[in-house]
Design an enzyme around this catalytic site. Structure first.
Site, PDB file in Angstrom:
ATOM      1  N   GLU A 139       0.846  -1.184   0.000  1.00  0.00           N
ATOM      2  CA  GLU A 139       0.000   0.000   0.000  1.00  0.00           C
ATOM      3  C   GLU A 139       0.888   1.243   0.000  1.00  0.00           C
ATOM      4  O   GLU A 139       1.855   1.281   0.763  1.00  0.00           O
ATOM      5  CB  GLU A 139      -0.908   0.041   1.243  1.00  0.00           C
ATOM      6  CG  GLU A 139      -1.882   1.199   1.162  1.00  0.00           C
ATOM      7  CD  GLU A 139      -2.830   1.282   2.371  1.00  0.00           C
ATOM      8  OE1 GLU A 139      -2.662   0.515   3.323  1.00  0.00           O
ATOM      9  OE2 GLU A 139      -3.718   2.123   2.322  1.00  0.00           O
ATOM     10  N   HIS A 146      -9.383  -3.816   9.927  1.00  0.00           N
ATOM     11  CA  HIS A 146      -9.337  -3.590   8.476  1.00  0.00           C
ATOM     12  C   HIS A 146      -9.827  -4.812   7.696  1.00  0.00           C
ATOM     13  O   HIS A 146     -10.210  -4.681   6.543  1.00  0.00           O
ATOM     14  CB  HIS A 146      -7.904  -3.283   8.026  1.00  0.00           C
ATOM     15  CG  HIS A 146      -7.566  -1.818   7.961  1.00  0.00           C
ATOM     16  ND1 HIS A 146      -8.389  -0.883   7.390  1.00  0.00           N
ATOM     17  CD2 HIS A 146      -6.458  -1.140   8.359  1.00  0.00           C
ATOM     18  CE1 HIS A 146      -7.810   0.319   7.445  1.00  0.00           C
ATOM     19  NE2 HIS A 146      -6.641   0.191   8.039  1.00  0.00           N
ATOM     20  N   ALA A 185       1.842  -0.040  10.763  1.00  0.00           N
ATOM     21  CA  ALA A 185       1.553  -1.428  10.452  1.00  0.00           C
ATOM     22  C   ALA A 185       0.703  -1.490   9.192  1.00  0.00           C
ATOM     23  O   ALA A 185       0.218  -0.462   8.719  1.00  0.00           O
ATOM     24  CB  ALA A 185       0.805  -2.088  11.609  1.00  0.00           C
ATOM     25  N   MET A 186       0.518  -2.706   8.683  1.00  0.00           N
ATOM     26  CA  MET A 186      -0.211  -2.857   7.430  1.00  0.00           C
ATOM     27  C   MET A 186      -1.120  -4.080   7.476  1.00  0.00           C
ATOM     28  O   MET A 186      -0.721  -5.164   7.895  1.00  0.00           O
ATOM     29  CB  MET A 186       0.797  -2.969   6.275  1.00  0.00           C
ATOM     30  CG  MET A 186       0.173  -3.141   4.913  1.00  0.00           C
ATOM     31  SD  MET A 186      -0.849  -1.706   4.453  1.00  0.00           S
ATOM     32  CE  MET A 186      -2.059  -2.511   3.425  1.00  0.00           C
ATOM     33  N   GLU A 187      -2.340  -3.883   6.977  1.00  0.00           N
ATOM     34  CA  GLU A 187      -3.417  -4.856   7.127  1.00  0.00           C
ATOM     35  C   GLU A 187      -3.471  -5.944   6.065  1.00  0.00           C
ATOM     36  O   GLU A 187      -4.554  -6.497   5.803  1.00  0.00           O
ATOM     37  CB  GLU A 187      -4.759  -4.105   7.127  1.00  0.00           C
ATOM     38  CG  GLU A 187      -5.171  -3.485   5.768  1.00  0.00           C
ATOM     39  CD  GLU A 187      -4.835  -1.998   5.605  1.00  0.00           C
ATOM     40  OE1 GLU A 187      -3.895  -1.537   6.282  1.00  0.00           O
ATOM     41  OE2 GLU A 187      -5.489  -1.320   4.804  1.00  0.00           O
ATOM     42  N   ASN A 188      -2.375  -6.321   5.418  1.00  0.00           N
ATOM     43  CA  ASN A 188      -2.404  -7.346   4.375  1.00  0.00           C
ATOM     44  C   ASN A 188      -3.262  -8.533   4.792  1.00  0.00           C
ATOM     45  O   ASN A 188      -3.185  -9.007   5.921  1.00  0.00           O
ATOM     46  CB  ASN A 188      -0.979  -7.862   4.113  1.00  0.00           C
ATOM     47  CG  ASN A 188       0.033  -6.756   4.066  1.00  0.00           C
ATOM     48  OD1 ASN A 188      -0.041  -5.886   3.215  1.00  0.00           O
ATOM     49  ND2 ASN A 188       0.967  -6.770   5.018  1.00  0.00           N
ATOM     50  N   HIS A 212      -6.621  -2.011  15.114  1.00  0.00           N
ATOM     51  CA  HIS A 212      -6.826  -1.280  13.852  1.00  0.00           C
ATOM     52  C   HIS A 212      -6.584  -2.189  12.642  1.00  0.00           C
ATOM     53  O   HIS A 212      -7.437  -2.299  11.761  1.00  0.00           O
ATOM     54  CB  HIS A 212      -5.890  -0.065  13.823  1.00  0.00           C
ATOM     55  CG  HIS A 212      -5.978   0.757  12.579  1.00  0.00           C
ATOM     56  ND1 HIS A 212      -6.709   1.918  12.507  1.00  0.00           N
ATOM     57  CD2 HIS A 212      -5.425   0.600  11.346  1.00  0.00           C
ATOM     58  CE1 HIS A 212      -6.614   2.431  11.295  1.00  0.00           C
ATOM     59  NE2 HIS A 212      -5.830   1.656  10.566  1.00  0.00           N
ATOM     60  N   GLU A 213      -5.444  -2.834  12.620  1.00  0.00           N
ATOM     61  CA  GLU A 213      -5.113  -3.666  11.450  1.00  0.00           C
ATOM     62  C   GLU A 213      -6.067  -4.859  11.354  1.00  0.00           C
ATOM     63  O   GLU A 213      -6.489  -5.239  10.279  1.00  0.00           O
ATOM     64  CB  GLU A 213      -3.658  -4.150  11.496  1.00  0.00           C
ATOM     65  CG  GLU A 213      -2.612  -3.040  11.643  1.00  0.00           C
ATOM     66  CD  GLU A 213      -2.770  -1.882  10.676  1.00  0.00           C
ATOM     67  OE1 GLU A 213      -3.298  -2.078   9.564  1.00  0.00           O
ATOM     68  OE2 GLU A 213      -2.368  -0.763  11.038  1.00  0.00           O
ATOM     69  N   GLU A 242      -9.855   4.041   6.152  1.00  0.00           N
ATOM     70  CA  GLU A 242      -9.058   4.530   7.277  1.00  0.00           C
ATOM     71  C   GLU A 242      -9.895   5.264   8.330  1.00  0.00           C
ATOM     72  O   GLU A 242      -9.748   5.023   9.521  1.00  0.00           O
ATOM     73  CB  GLU A 242      -7.892   5.391   6.792  1.00  0.00           C
ATOM     74  CG  GLU A 242      -6.861   4.630   5.949  1.00  0.00           C
ATOM     75  CD  GLU A 242      -6.281   3.401   6.648  1.00  0.00           C
ATOM     76  OE1 GLU A 242      -6.441   3.264   7.886  1.00  0.00           O
ATOM     77  OE2 GLU A 242      -5.663   2.565   5.954  1.00  0.00           O
TER      78      GLU A 242
HETATM   79  N1  TRP Z   1      -3.024   0.985   5.742  1.00  0.00           N
HETATM   80  C1  TRP Z   1      -2.058   1.184   6.789  1.00  0.00           C
HETATM   81  C2  TRP Z   1      -2.850   1.435   8.050  1.00  0.00           C
HETATM   82  O1  TRP Z   1      -3.490   2.415   8.208  1.00  0.00           O
HETATM   83  C3  TRP Z   1      -1.149   2.343   6.543  1.00  0.00           C
HETATM   84  C4  TRP Z   1       0.139   2.022   5.881  1.00  0.00           C
HETATM   85  C5  TRP Z   1       1.032   1.129   6.270  1.00  0.00           C
HETATM   86  C6  TRP Z   1       0.715   2.658   4.777  1.00  0.00           C
HETATM   87  N2  TRP Z   1       2.138   1.174   5.454  1.00  0.00           N
HETATM   88  C7  TRP Z   1       1.943   2.090   4.532  1.00  0.00           C
HETATM   89  C8  TRP Z   1       0.306   3.654   3.953  1.00  0.00           C
HETATM   90  C9  TRP Z   1       2.787   2.509   3.517  1.00  0.00           C
HETATM   91  C10 TRP Z   1       1.117   4.076   2.914  1.00  0.00           C
HETATM   92  C11 TRP Z   1       2.343   3.493   2.695  1.00  0.00           C
HETATM   93  O2  TRP Z   1      -2.929   0.642   8.900  1.00  0.00           O
HETATM   94 ZN    ZN Z   2      -5.463   1.793   8.576  1.00  0.00          ZN
END
Ligand code: TRP
Ligand code: ZN
Length: 866
Positions: A123, A303, A264-267, A299-300, A322
């Protein structure tokens, strides 16, 4: 000025649906740190007779095949950003082979190496750095991933979904195949390979499905992931109870990495976390760390429904996932830790970051209409103001209708890539309400100003509400928004009416009530029912009454903040004109009210700690015109000192009474106790109480948890003196092996007063202890300096600004996303005095002249107002 190279912005109004649909995606990774080969095999269906555009950046194209036949170079167009197939069959198999270099990937977008492990961040537009692909969120597909890597170096091979196959392939290498049955856009793709320790647990869902939970961390760190695991299980349960949302895959995994651009990231099924937001134990993490871990894990996880099952049609709709998800994590935290305290913390953060953004040159609507780099729009406005909009929706509709709207949304749009219009339509359909005016909240930038005036008319009393929003860049004229105002009458001994809800839909409205002879005040905007700035005719007497008797805990706190803001602002004016600030009635009343709050058994320690925390100087600066930031800063210190002088004995008393006994627990009430105790210490230090140094020194030496250790350290640095340097070194050697604690060391260094001025910070940046490639470290030092060290950053000679600019330019060459984000610290410039304005403008010009990345160029130009 336009030059040939001026990049063109992406516009919401240019949106076109995808020309091609992907029936399935198969990816095969041959993982090698310096040359990873990616072979994709995609089943494509043409939807319209248009060229097929595949994005691709910083990857080497080896071959393209359609239905098994290699395309000649003349059969496609290729440039730095994309691969274009002018004509395609109606349905076909596309095979692409590319090579990328994960080890050289310093942008930390796409596939990269962190701590010797492969990981990904896709993302918003990182997938195009892995393979050529229609990298847009409305192109969704079912992904199958095969990866192959050296068995010894990379024993774990992870991707989204469920593992379907694995085994050895000879030459010391092994493979795994993962299949994710849920259609998803490429930005939710994730892959991880490396050596980890694994923390395992499980969760049984509301329908009785047994879900293994796995958290992957650096070898030796598994115990530090236990709090995150607990938070995960509580989140899963909460989403079932509060929103009826059940987890869908057969497995849920979280991986912690040290180098990460965000939190963090919600993959899908494989969340990737910045290790700073996952690892914690009593010794090395503060209560604030625990709190943030809990909320980011939630949060993640949340998502999965608000973001993954229902995703965004395009990146302009980012707030769809978001804003909603932040709202959900805030509600979760409120349930876990107490609603009033949570609300206060959220509003403090909103005011500090989002109101500043809304009032400055980077102001944009919650749903923007144009961008150069979408990375620059992961902002407080999209996230935090976006969450406020969902909260207002709930306030306006009521809890029941709000839930009905959510249920309908999850049902109707499941599996799609949606827009804000579709989202609101679901609420209209489920409730019968007309939400057309509500849409304005998504389209208009700027914080509305709510004016409140009281009037007595014969035997009636009236409250007049008015709204107005100042122009923001590109939006000279604003329309009235629908503004929910929660209000209540408050007398000296408590409420004189029930709480009421009034919707302000036009420029102005009023409410009235029968005249009351008893002295009373109006508690307006309870629980911060709308994200606005209140300008009311409330007198000091009103504010003091509300501080003492408002039944709404949030507004009690708020009354104190309003009074403190007024005090700081007038003190700042006095300081700027060289006068000694007066000790007046308001100040005395404020101190007395705080003393009463401290003694009030109705409030918990966490609330009391917040009541004793005055607004940040930068929050006050927002409300002033062109001022010397250091005068505001001094005024803030002066107020703390005055409070501390008045409360001295109570503070000391509390400090001792709240001393920790027994085992550490990160729960809300223990954290609240520590927060209040450390607040007492900080206030004692603000009056340079000789006792404060002794207390802090002892606390530092004897602390059994990081909250107390770090608070003591910060207090010691504020007090100054010769022992500071050795104490800082003691802390460094104690924690040398823990990078997360060293980040804290760097931020204390960045924020503390230095006798050597800015050059001391420069020395830190040049030292071998610094890691300029690690975002956490950079945020700690450069971010901590710009946002947390007013004295040096805003130093009158401009040395702070120029050091900061050097760091941005240097960072930009490696990681434009982080550089652009940090550059946001200059957004305040128009609020400052003329001299500083001139200096910052020339620094921004210097950034522009440095041939910066697109990310940094966008922020620099917009900040200048170009
Ligand atoms: N979607 C992620 C969140 O809000 C945000 C995020 C994680 C992100 N890594 C990123 C956005 C890198 C842009 C680029 O939890
Ligand atoms: Zn988010």
């Amino acid at each position: 000025m336009r030059t040939d190279t001026a990049p063109t912005p992406t516009l919401l109004s240019d949106y076109e649906p995808p020309s091609h649909e992907l029936t399935s995606v198969y990816l095969d990774f041959d993982l090698q740190p310096e040359a990873t080969t990616v072979r994709s095999k995609i089943e494509v269906k043409r939807l319209r007779d248009e060229p097929f555009i595949l994005n691709g950046e910083e990857i080497e194209l080896k071959s393209v095949k359609i239905d098994g036949k290699v395309l000649k170079r003349s059969a496609y167009k290729l440039d730095q950003e994309k691969l274009v197939l002018a004509k395609t069959p109606e349905s076909f198999t596309l095979e692409i082979e590319t090579v990328c270099n994960p080890k050289a990937n310093s942008k930390l977008m796409g596939l990269y190496v962190s701590g010797g492990r492969f990981c990904t961040q896709c993302e918003a537009e990182g997938f195009r750095r892995i393979t050529f692909f229609p990298d847009r969120p409305d192109v969704m597909s079912v992904f199958t991933v095969r990866m192959e890597a050296d068995m010894e170096t990379y024993p774990f091979l992870l991707a989204n979904g469920n593992k379907t196959e694995s085994g050895a392939v000879g030459k010391g290498r092994h493979f795994a195949v993962w299949h994710d049955p849920f259609r998803k856009p490429a930005y939710l793709f994730a892959l991880v390979a490396g050596q980890f320790d694994l923390l395992e647990d499980s969760f049984t869902t509301m329908s009785g499905r047994h879900i293994p939970l796995e958290i992957y961390v650096d070898p030796g760190n598994a115990p530090q992931a236990e709090y995150a695991m607990d938070a995960l299980k509580r989140s899963m349960k909460w989403d079932e109870d509060a929103f009826g949302r059940e987890y869908d895959l057969d497995l849920f995994m979280i991986v912690a990495v040290r180098d990460f651009n965000f939190g963090a990231m919600e993959n899908k099924g494989l969340n990737i976390f910045n290790s700073a937001l996952l690892l914690a134990d009593a010794e090395s993490a503060t209560d604030m760390n625990f709190e943030r871990i809990e909320s980011v894990v939630a949060h993640e996880y949340f998502h999965n429904w608000t973001g993954n099952r229902i995703t965004c049609r395009d990146w302009f709709q980012l707030c769809l996932k978001e804003g909603f998800t932040v709202f959900r994590d805030q509600e979760f935290s409120a349930d876990q830790r107490g609603a009033a305290v949570q609300r206060i913390k959220d509003v403090r953060a909103l005011r500090a970051r989002q109101f500043a953004e809304d009032a400055g040159p980077l102001a944009h609507p919650v749903r923007p209409e144009s961008y150069m780099k979408i990375d620059n729009f992961y902002t407080a406005t999209v996230y935090e103001k976006g969450a406020e909009l969902i909260r207002m929706l709930k306030t306006i509709l009521g809890a029941e209708k709000f839930r009905a709207g959510c249920d309908h949304y999850f049902e109707k749009l499941d599996g799609t890539a949606a827009t804000i219009e579709q989202f609101l339509k679901c609420f209209e359909e489920a409730t019968g309400e007309d939400l057309s005016q509500f849409m304005l909240w998504y389209q208009q930038a700027g914080t509305p100003i709510l004016t409140v005036k009281r009037e007595t008319v014969v035997n009636q009393q009236r409250i007049h509400f008015k709204q107005a929003t100042k122009p923001t860049p590109g939006q000279p004229r604003k329309s009235p928004v629908v503004l929910p105002i929660k209000w209540q009458l408050v007398g000296d001994n408590g409420p004189l009416s029930e709480p009421q809800l009034k919707l302000l839909k036009h420029d102005a409205t009023s409410v009235s009530y029968p005249a009351i002879t008893e002295p009373h005040s109006v508690s307006v905007l309870q629980d911060f029912s709308a994200p606005v700035t209140v300008r009311s005719d409330a007198t000091t007497e009103d504010l003091l009454r509300l501080m003492a008797a408002d039944p709404n805990a949030f507004n009690r706190w708020e009354a104190g903040q309003t009074l403190a803001r007024q005090l700081i602002a007038s003190l700042a004016k006095a300081i700027e004109s060289g006068k000694t600030p007066p000790v007046d009635k308001a100040l005395k009343g404020y101190c007395e009210a705080l003393a009463r709050t401290l003694d009030d058994p109705k409030f918990n320690n966490a609330f009391k700690a917040l009541a004793l925390t005055p607004p940040a100087p930068m929050e006050v600066l927002q409300s002033l015109d062109q001022s010397d930031p250091l005068a505001v800063h001094e005024a803030g210190k002066w107020l703390s000192r005055a409070v501390a002088d008045y409360l001295r004995d109570t503070l000391l008393d509390r400090y001792h009474a709240l001393t920790d006994t027994g085992a550490f627990s990160p729960d809300a009430s223990s954290a609240g106790r520590r927060a209040l105790r450390n607040r007492c210490l900080a206030l004692l230090a603000a009056r340079h109480d000789p006792l404060a140094a002794t207390l802090a020194q002892t606390q530092f030496a004897e602390a059994t948890n990081m909250t107390d250790e770090l608070s003591a350290l910060m207090t010691l640095t504020r007090l100054g003196g010769q022992r500071v340097e050795t104490t800082m070194e003691d802390f460094y050697s104690k924690w040398e092996k823990n990078p997360l604690v060293l980040d804290k060391w760097f931020s204390v260094q960045a924020m503390r007063p230095h006798a050597g001025g800015v050059s001391s910070i420069l020395r830190l940046a040049d030292s071998t202890r610094y890691e300029r490639t690690n975002p956490n470290r950079v945020r700690a030092l450069v971010g901590g300096f710009a946002m947390g060290n007013a004295e040096l950053f805003h130093k009158a000679d401009g040395s702070g600004y120029s050091f900061f600019t050097d760091q941005i330019i240097d960072m930009d060459s490696r990681n434009p996303q982080i550089a652009a984000r940090l550059l946001g610290a200059f957004e305040i410039w128009r609020k400052l005095d003329d001299k500083r304005q001139v200096m910052i403008r020339s620094e921004l010009q210097r950034v522009i002249n440095s041939k910066p990345s697109k990310n940094v160029l966008e922020i620099a130009k917009k900040t200048l107002g170009e």
